[in-house]
Design a protein around this motif. Structure first.
Motif, short mmCIF file in Angstrom:
data_model
loop_
_atom_site.label_atom_id
_atom_site.label_comp_id
_atom_site.label_asym_id
_atom_site.label_seq_id
_atom_site.Cartn_x
_atom_site.Cartn_y
_atom_site.Cartn_z
N MET A 104 -0.85 51.30 -14.32
CA MET A 104 -1.92 50.45 -14.83
C MET A 104 -1.27 49.22 -15.44
SD MET A 104 -5.38 50.55 -15.63
CE MET A 104 -5.81 52.21 -16.12
N VAL A 105 -1.66 48.04 -14.95
CA VAL A 105 -1.10 46.78 -15.44
C VAL A 105 -2.21 45.75 -15.56
CG1 VAL A 105 1.20 47.19 -14.43
CG2 VAL A 105 -0.56 46.02 -13.08
N GLN A 106 -1.86 44.60 -16.07
CA GLN A 106 -2.81 43.49 -16.10
C GLN A 106 -3.17 43.12 -14.65
OE1 GLN A 106 -1.48 40.27 -18.54
NE2 GLN A 106 -2.98 38.82 -17.76
N LYS A 107 -4.44 42.86 -14.38
CA LYS A 107 -4.88 42.59 -13.01
C LYS A 107 -4.08 41.46 -12.37
CE LYS A 107 -8.81 41.02 -10.25
NZ LYS A 107 -10.21 40.51 -10.26
N GLU A 108 -3.79 40.43 -13.13
CA GLU A 108 -3.05 39.28 -12.60
C GLU A 108 -1.69 39.71 -12.05
OE1 GLU A 108 -1.18 35.03 -14.20
OE2 GLU A 108 -2.43 36.27 -15.50
N VAL A 109 -1.04 40.63 -12.75
CA VAL A 109 0.27 41.13 -12.31
C VAL A 109 0.12 41.97 -11.05
CG1 VAL A 109 2.21 42.63 -12.94
CG2 VAL A 109 1.24 41.07 -14.63
N ALA A 110 -0.89 42.83 -11.02
CA ALA A 110 -1.14 43.66 -9.83
C ALA A 110 -1.41 42.80 -8.60
CB ALA A 110 -2.32 44.59 -10.09
N VAL A 111 -2.14 41.71 -8.78
CA VAL A 111 -2.45 40.80 -7.68
C VAL A 111 -1.18 40.15 -7.15
CG1 VAL A 111 -3.57 38.61 -7.09
CG2 VAL A 111 -4.83 40.36 -8.34
N LYS A 112 -0.29 39.74 -8.04
CA LYS A 112 0.95 39.10 -7.61
C LYS A 112 1.85 40.04 -6.82
CE LYS A 112 1.28 35.53 -11.18
NZ LYS A 112 2.08 35.00 -12.32
N PHE A 113 1.90 41.31 -7.23
CA PHE A 113 2.72 42.27 -6.50
C PHE A 113 2.11 42.64 -5.16
CE2 PHE A 113 4.89 43.35 -10.57
CZ PHE A 113 6.20 43.38 -10.10
N SER A 114 0.78 42.67 -5.07
CA SER A 114 0.11 43.19 -3.87
C SER A 114 -0.38 42.11 -2.91
CB SER A 114 -1.07 44.08 -4.28
OG SER A 114 -2.02 43.33 -5.03
N ALA A 115 -0.24 40.84 -3.27
CA ALA A 115 -0.76 39.75 -2.43
C ALA A 115 -0.07 39.72 -1.07
CB ALA A 115 -0.57 38.41 -3.14
N SER A 116 -0.83 39.30 -0.06
CA SER A 116 -0.31 39.17 1.31
C SER A 116 0.08 37.72 1.58
CB SER A 116 -1.37 39.61 2.33
OG SER A 116 -1.74 40.95 2.11
N VAL A 117 0.99 37.53 2.53
CA VAL A 117 1.42 36.19 2.90
C VAL A 117 0.20 35.36 3.31
CG1 VAL A 117 1.84 36.82 5.31
CG2 VAL A 117 3.09 34.89 4.28
N THR A 118 0.23 34.10 2.98
CA THR A 118 -0.82 33.07 3.16
C THR A 118 -1.81 33.06 2.00
OG1 THR A 118 -2.48 34.29 4.46
CG2 THR A 118 -0.67 33.25 5.68
N GLN A 119 -1.92 34.16 1.24
CA GLN A 119 -2.77 34.12 0.05
C GLN A 119 -2.07 33.30 -1.02
OE1 GLN A 119 -3.35 38.30 -0.88
NE2 GLN A 119 -5.30 38.34 0.21
N ARG A 120 -2.84 32.53 -1.77
CA ARG A 120 -2.24 31.65 -2.77
C ARG A 120 -1.51 32.43 -3.86
NH1 ARG A 120 -3.78 26.38 -2.52
NH2 ARG A 120 -3.40 26.00 -4.72
N GLU A 121 -1.89 33.69 -4.06
CA GLU A 121 -1.24 34.51 -5.08
C GLU A 121 0.09 35.10 -4.61
OE1 GLU A 121 -5.64 34.44 -5.58
OE2 GLU A 121 -4.30 34.99 -3.92
N PHE A 122 0.42 34.94 -3.31
CA PHE A 122 1.67 35.45 -2.78
C PHE A 122 2.84 34.82 -3.53
CE2 PHE A 122 5.06 35.79 0.48
CZ PHE A 122 4.97 37.15 0.76
N SER A 123 3.73 35.65 -4.07
CA SER A 123 4.74 35.17 -5.01
C SER A 123 6.08 35.86 -4.78
CB SER A 123 4.28 35.45 -6.44
OG SER A 123 4.22 36.87 -6.65
N ALA A 124 7.04 35.53 -5.64
CA ALA A 124 8.34 36.20 -5.58
C ALA A 124 8.17 37.70 -5.79
CB ALA A 124 9.27 35.61 -6.64
N LEU A 125 7.22 38.09 -6.65
CA LEU A 125 6.97 39.51 -6.88
C LEU A 125 6.41 40.18 -5.62
CD1 LEU A 125 5.42 39.45 -10.49
CD2 LEU A 125 7.79 39.87 -9.81
N SER A 126 5.60 39.46 -4.86
CA SER A 126 5.07 39.99 -3.60
C SER A 126 6.21 40.25 -2.62
CB SER A 126 4.08 38.99 -2.97
OG SER A 126 3.14 38.52 -3.90
N VAL A 127 7.14 39.31 -2.53
CA VAL A 127 8.29 39.46 -1.63
C VAL A 127 9.13 40.66 -2.03
CG1 VAL A 127 10.41 38.37 -0.79
CG2 VAL A 127 8.34 37.00 -1.07
#
Length: 289
Positions: A136-159
């Motif tokens: 369980m984490v802050q939603k913003e953090v969960a989004v950064k880890f789980s974002a897919s390529v081309t989504q604006r939230e895609f980040s270093a954490l996603s990679v």
């Protein structure tokens, strides 16, 4: 230990928000991988999630708050006696300094304090014994880890998440499910690992690549690396220099990193930050003194 007022008892120092909603507790259990591996729980708090975990797994919990260690030792006296529950009091990060969190394959399940959640997840990425991360984490953090390529939230954490396995945002949790309620929406994140990632240089490379997420990847990289080498790399990999950081697949980042790593001798060929007249004057003053 009797706790009369949870909101007053919760420690701001340790970022404590106690999940007190049975529906979400059961949903976390249902989201766990279907096997018999041991569970490591970080920050069990009052033990609400722990009570559900010990029904289905053997649990080793890590708690930094001495007050809660006292409470948990009493609350889980029977599971401790039966060998179903082990409590380790102290800083879990110190445990990771000496190697794996547990000496056998395990799943990490936890309601993590927001201020340390990202650091905990990155530590788990490096731990070869950790098979999955359900937190369980802050939603913003969960989004950064789980974002897919081309989504604006895609980040270093996603990679990084894609580099170790598959990340899924399971469900959101409203603030009212906690005592005291946090100021943000939470989310449960599942990362199923198929390998570990313990390359600090790669992490540093990603920080450069995503340093200005809305600018071109090429420009971010030449802020540190030689423009000629980056240009050669893009040509070799047939990459568009207009590519933005969130538009590049995880595999592309590994290819770019390997090319730059092969063509660089440490920091000698990397661009050095330009000195301003003020910084030159400061350096001259230091040399004189």
């Amino acid at each position: 230990m009797i706790i009369d007022n949870l909101a007053e008892f919760a420690s701001k120092k340790f970022g404590q928000n106690f999940l007190k909603n049975d529906i979400y507790l059961h949903k976390i259990i249902q989201a766990m991988p279907n096997d018999n591996l041991k569970v490591a729980e970080i920050g069990p708090g009052l033990g609400d999630l722990t009570k559900e975990l010990v029904k289905v797994r053997n649990v080793t919990a890590f708690e930094v708050d001495k007050r809660l260690c006292e409470h948990l030792t009493t609350e889980f006296e029977e599971p401790i006696h039966k060998g179903q529950f082990e409590l380790r009091c102290g800083d879990v990060l110190e445990r990771w300094e000496s190697g794996s969190l547990l000496d056998e394959p395990y799943h990490l399940v936890a309601n993590l304090p927001y201020y340390i959640a990202t650091n905990i997840i990155l530590k788990a990425f490096k731990d070869e014994h950790c098979q999955s991360i359900l937190v369980m984490v802050q939603k913003e953090v969960a989004v950064k880890f789980s974002a897919s390529v081309t989504q604006r939230e895609f980040s270093a954490l996603s990679v990084l998440a894609n580099s170790v396995g598959k990340a899924t945002l399971c469900f959101e949790v409203e603030p009212e499910a906690f005592v005291p309620p946090p100021n943000v929406t939470s989310a449960v994140l599942l990362i199923e690992k198929n390998q570990s990632q313990d390359d600090k240089k790669f992490e540093a490379f990603l920080k450069v690549a995503f340093s200005q997420p809305r600018k071109k990847l090429f420009k971010n990289l030449i802020s540190v690396f030689s423009k000629d080498i980056v240009n050669q790399t893009f040509e070799k990999l047939d990459l568009d220099t207009n590519l933005r950081p969130h538009e590049a697949e995880t595999s592309i980042y590994h290819h770019i990193y390997n090319e730059l790593k092969d063509n660089l001798d440490g920091k000698q060929r990397a661009k050095q930050p330009k000195q301003t007249s003020r910084s030159r004057a400061a350096n001259t003053k230091k040399q004189k003194t």
